[in-house]
Structure formats: C-alpha cells, structure tokens
Design a protein around this motif. Structure first.
Motif, PDB file in Angstrom:
ATOM      1  N   ALA A 153     -11.384  -0.200  -4.671  1.00  0.00           N
ATOM      2  CA  ALA A 153     -10.109  -0.169  -3.945  1.00  0.00           C
ATOM      3  C   ALA A 153      -9.545  -1.573  -3.788  1.00  0.00           C
ATOM      4  N   ASP A 154     -10.433  -2.545  -3.852  1.00  0.00           N
ATOM      5  CA  ASP A 154      -9.982  -3.931  -3.783  1.00  0.00           C
ATOM      6  C   ASP A 154     -11.110  -4.844  -4.241  1.00  0.00           C
ATOM      7  N   THR A 161      -7.163  -2.073   5.501  1.00  0.00           N
ATOM      8  CA  THR A 161      -7.991  -1.205   4.661  1.00  0.00           C
ATOM      9  C   THR A 161      -7.787  -1.630   3.219  1.00  0.00           C
ATOM     10  N   ALA A 162      -8.782  -1.449   2.386  1.00  0.00           N
ATOM     11  CA  ALA A 162      -8.795  -2.105   1.075  1.00  0.00           C
ATOM     12  C   ALA A 162      -8.512  -3.585   1.358  1.00  0.00           C
ATOM     13  N   SER A 163      -7.562  -4.189   0.632  1.00  0.00           N
ATOM     14  CA  SER A 163      -7.174  -5.550   1.029  1.00  0.00           C
ATOM     15  C   SER A 163      -5.714  -5.561   1.469  1.00  0.00           C
ATOM     16  N   CYS A 213       0.551  -1.013  -9.671  1.00  0.00           N
ATOM     17  CA  CYS A 213      -0.725  -0.317  -9.433  1.00  0.00           C
ATOM     18  C   CYS A 213      -1.636  -1.177  -8.556  1.00  0.00           C
ATOM     19  N   CYS A 214      -1.552  -2.479  -8.787  1.00  0.00           N
ATOM     20  CA  CYS A 214      -2.441  -3.411  -8.086  1.00  0.00           C
ATOM     21  C   CYS A 214      -1.611  -4.592  -7.613  1.00  0.00           C
ATOM     22  N   GLN A 215      -2.119  -5.260  -6.582  1.00  0.00           N
ATOM     23  CA  GLN A 215      -1.365  -6.385  -6.005  1.00  0.00           C
ATOM     24  C   GLN A 215      -2.315  -7.509  -5.657  1.00  0.00           C
ATOM     25  N   ALA A 216      -2.040  -8.687  -6.184  1.00  0.00           N
ATOM     26  CA  ALA A 216      -2.771  -9.869  -5.704  1.00  0.00           C
ATOM     27  C   ALA A 216      -2.259 -10.134  -4.297  1.00  0.00           C
ATOM     28  N   ILE A 217      -3.160 -10.417  -3.377  1.00  0.00           N
ATOM     29  CA  ILE A 217      -2.766 -10.501  -1.973  1.00  0.00           C
ATOM     30  C   ILE A 217      -3.581 -11.578  -1.271  1.00  0.00           C
ATOM     31  N   LEU A 259      -5.635  -2.356  -4.633  1.00  0.00           N
ATOM     32  CA  LEU A 259      -4.821  -1.245  -5.126  1.00  0.00           C
ATOM     33  C   LEU A 259      -3.671  -1.094  -4.143  1.00  0.00           C
ATOM     34  N   THR A 260      -2.511  -0.808  -4.667  1.00  0.00           N
ATOM     35  CA  THR A 260      -1.358  -0.592  -3.789  1.00  0.00           C
ATOM     36  C   THR A 260      -1.545   0.723  -3.051  1.00  0.00           C
TER      37      THR A 260
END
Ligand code: 6PG
Length: 238
Positions: free
Chosen positions: A74-75, A146-148, A167-171, A183-184
C-alpha cells in the motif's frame, strides 16, 4: 430511539493483538483462497509498520494457493530494499516465508528512481496484479494516516483526489524517512475488500475522532469511510 448506523458499530474487537492477528489471517486466507479458485489468481495489498508482523507470520504459515497470489504494498519508503525501514524488506522477512514464499511479490519502489519514475514504476508493478485487488490490509498511525497518506503532506490533496488517474504518489512524510511512495486513495479503493488493522486504545480513539471530524485532510483514514465503493472492515484490539 435507534440512531444512524456508524462505521465503528461493525468494528471487530478482539481481546488481544494475537487473537486479532489469528482472526484477520483466517479471514484473509478465506478471501484469497476463494479468489484464486474463482478467478485463477488473487491479489493482496499489505502495509508496513509493526502492527501487521504477527498477522504476516500467521499468513505465512497458512496453507493457501500462494503460487496463484500476487502481493504488493500500500506504500513504501523510498529506500533500498535492504534498508531496515523498507516495507519490502518487512514483507520478505515476515510474510514471504514458509508456504507464502511461493507467492509473487511485486515491490512498488525502484531504488534510485526519481519521484516521477518511481510513480511510474509503482503503477507498472500494480498493473501486473489482478484488479480490483482481492484484499487490502491497511494500518493507521496515531495521527490518522493510513498507507502513506499523511495529514499535512503537500501531496495529500492530489493523493486523495478520486478524479485523478494517478495510481501512485510520491509523498513527503513527517517521519523518517520522509521520502515515501503511496497508492492513491482511488487505487486503494480499487479493491473488493479492505481491512483496517489497528491495536491499542490510542489508535481506537484516534479513529473515533477521525470519523467524528470526517475531514480526510486532517485525518486521511477518514477517507476510507466516506466512500461507497468498497466495504472497509475495522479489526482492532485494545
Ligand atoms: O509504511 C508504513 O509505516 C505503513 O504503511 C503505515 O501506514 C503504517 O500502517 C502505520 O504507520 C502504522 O504503523 P504501526 O503498525 O507501526 O503502528
């Protein structure tokens, strides 16, 4: 006078973290076994942190059709896989053991990739798994992340935007290491079944506050309960 049903009314409470891990492992095993039988393959998305370690150990010892299961995260922390903070390392050490070693694990982070390349690599990795995901296991931090999906992260609005295709995000996390990949929300919700796995009174109270406030920007975990796409099951122990 009956009152409006609330998400936590149906939370599954267990006396200990071990009893919780046993019950959640049995439920995930049922879901994965059915999915692999009915559709030939199954997909499982898991999280990092300390809470799920016992759960992963129980699953690793479960006799499932693991050779037909794809597992991803999930992250992830954007660190090398041999870094003690890596979620891929956590999964390999505690879940991909015993019978579960036959599962196909799909990491989402590519070491050395920049943010955009990492997001693309994450999307490509998830594209190899059956969608919707058959089961997603999420944890929660004391701050309601939750997740990141972290409150206060500059990238959080984009990661929570259900209209975006990403679909995914650097955060950027407010914890070590700050460089994360998540994951978004839209991707997390592209699932048939989600469990939120929390232990301890403090997290339970955070979750209750999050649902009371109903503000995903302040408590990202609240976003899981403001949607009708997929059921979210709370599994918790004091
Ligand atoms: O990469 C991570 O750390 C997780 O994906 C994260 O979202 C985790 O689930 C919570 O931070 C809870 O962590 P604990 O289980 O250690 O409290």
């Amino acid at each position: 006078m009956p009152r409006e049903p609330a998400p936590l009314d149906d939370a599954k409470r267990f006396p200990t973290a071990e009893a919780l891990a046993d019950a959640l492992a049995r439920r995930v095993a049922e879901i994965i076994t059915y999915a692999a039988g009915a559709r030939g393959r199954a997909s499982l998305i898991v999280s990092g942190g300390r809470t799920p370690i016992t759960l992963y150990q129980r699953l690793a010892g479960s006799e499932l059709p693991w050779d037909r299961v794809g597992i991803s995260l999930a992250d992830e922390r954007r660190v090398p896989e041999d870094d003690p903070r890596s979620n891929a390392r956590l999964v390999r050490e505690h879940l991909l053991q015993g019978s579960a070693a036959a599962a196909r694990f799909v990491p989402i982070h590519r070491d050395g990739a920049d943010e955009r390349a990492d997001e693309a690599a994450c999307a490509a990795a998830l594209g190899t798994l059956p969608r919707p995901f058959d089961a997603v296991i999420l944890g929660m931090g004391d701050d309601g992340h939750t997740a990141s999906l972290f409150p206060g992260a500059p990238e959080l609005p984009a990661a929570l935007d259900l209209q975006r295709e990403a679909c995914c995000q650097a955060i950027t996390a407010p914890a070590e290491p700050p460089e994360r990949l998540t994951l978004t929300l839209a991707t997390l919700l592209d699932s048939r079944w989600i469990a939120l796995h929390v232990t301890g009174q403090e997290k339970w109270q955070t979750l209750a506050r999050a649902l009371e406030a109903g503000d995903p920007m302040r408590y990202p975990v609240a976003a899981l309960f403001r949607q009708r796409r997929v059921p979210v099951h709370v599994y918790w122990s004091p």
